[in-house]
Design an enzyme around this catalytic site. Structure first.
Site: not given
Ligand SMILES: NC(=O)c1ccc[n+]([C@@H]2O[C@H](COP(=O)([O-])OP(=O)(O)OC[C@H]3O[C@@H](n4cnc5c(N)ncnc54)[C@H](O)[C@@H]3O)[C@@H](O)[C@H]2O)c1
Length: 350
Positions: A120, A142, A184, A220, A230, A234, A238, A241, A245, A258
């Site tokens: 955990r 993330k 990026e 960032k 998010e 945030r 993207n 993206h 994606h 990517h």
């Protein structure tokens, strides 16, 4: 050394300097609660930097256990995750020990998720070794693994104890993988900093890597601090993206990287935004020049008609439409909420 402090649900530092990999033990010693560590990496990075990290940790009194898995996105899956859990159990890593993720975004995401879930939650440190991981994936908390239905669909928010960015480690990257990270970097310029963008247009990033990485991480950091989970801004991160994606998905996540897919996504949305009066004239040309200079593409052969449904299957999609990110000019970004029909109109595909 540049230090960027992130004040998220947990406060931590991002250290940026040449040669930091060899000082990793010293840095981690000041933060870890025990002297036992698991260092996890991929087999490419293992051959390059694992010994330096392990030596530095041992010199600083750590008992170190190591594990590596095959390099590449295909490893960011439950099979590798289970292998990592088994390794951690065998090494008897406890909640007070520390896990170190040494590698690119794949290692950072998978090991971060293992650290978030094993017992955990165990403390972890990021030592990102690609440009993409240094400017983006290692910061912000993330973590994720991929499943058959899509990339990053199982994950958790887990902030690291610290992030150690050694700019020397980037010297062993191929031109192609370095260019991916530049996708990026250009994104940060587009969404938040005209000054950074101009620097990318006029100079060679390799001459001022520490400054550029620190600037990207600071951008960032500001975005993550304002919206860690998010719920709103945030999403600006993207930019490029949604379409990016979709392009990656079109090629089944193996035909295009990517960074290159994001580059095309930024360029296409900027071209369309300019055409619709949502973006200052000339922005697309500037972006195109910047992408070309940094060995990145700005268009692809797949039609927007084919990509539109793939955009709508993205996990960022809302039940009643989609939020897209656009730039009104270089350095200024905004979120635009569109219904499904409006999105098709934006893409000119109805
Ligand atoms: N968590 C986030 O916020 C976030 C953000 C962006 C991207 N990502 C994820 O990051 C991943 C992509 O990251 P990536 O581009 O770093 O890919 P990657 O981790 O696969 O690294 C690319 C390749 O470079 C090799 N490599 C790494 N460091 C090296 C070095 N110093 N010298 C030589 N080779 C080296 C790796 O072994 C690999 O083969 C994707 O899975 C993406 O989903 C996550």
């Amino acid at each position: 050394m540049r230090t960027v402090t992130v004040n998220a649900s947990k406060k931590y530092d991002v250290f940026i300097e040449k040669g930091l990999v060899s000082k990793s033990g010293e840095i981690i010693k000041n933060l870890a609660s025990s002297r036992k560590a698991a260092v996890i990496t991929d087999n490419t990075v293992a051959g390059l930097y694992l010994k330096t990290v392990v030596d530095s940790m041992k010199e600083n009194g750590f008992e170190v256990h190591t594990f590596s898995f095959p390099a590449g996105e295909a490893s960011k899956c439950h099979r590798t995750l289970i292998a990592v859990y088994d390794f951690l159990a065998e090494a008897q890593i406890t909640r007070s020990d520390v896990i170190v993720a040494l590698g690119g975004g794949v290692v950072g995401d998978l090991v971060g998720y293992a650290a978030a879930t094993y017992l955990r939650g165990v403390d972890f440190v990021q030592i990102p070794t690609t440009l993409l991981a240094q400017v983006d994936s290692s910061v912000g908390g993330k973590t994720a693994v991929d499943i058959n239905a899509g990339k990053n669909l199982v994950g958790a928010f887990k902030q690291p104890l610290c992030v150690i960015c050694d700019t020397d480690a980037l010297s062993t990257l191929s031109e192609d993988i370095f260019a991916d990270g530049m996708g990026e970097v250009v994104k940060y310029g587009m969404i938040k900093s005209a000054t950074l963008f101009e620097k990318l247009l006029s100079g060679d990033v390799k001459d001022s890597l520490e400054d550029v990485i620190a600037e990207c991480v600071s951008i960032k950091r500001d975005v993550v601090e304002a919206d860690e989970f998010e719920k709103g801004d945030r999403m600006l991160l993207n930019f490029g993206h949604t379409l990016g994606h979709a392009i990656e998905k079109y090629y089944n996540f193996s035909g295009i990287s990517h960074g290159k897919a994001v580059a095309i996504g930024m360029a296409e949305f900027t071209r369309l935004a300019e055409e619709k009066g949502l973006c200052k004239k000339g922005t697309f040309e500037k972006l195109k020049k910047c992408l070309e200079k940094n060995l990145l593409p700005f268009s692809c052969d797949i039609s927007l008609k084919e990509l539109a449904p793939l955009c709508l299957s993205d996990k960022k999609r809302k039940s009643d439409g989609i939020n897209i990110v656009l730039c009104s000019e270089v350095g200024k970004s905004f979120i635009k909420k569109l219904g499904i029909d409006e999105f098709y109109d934006f893409l000119n595909v109805r």
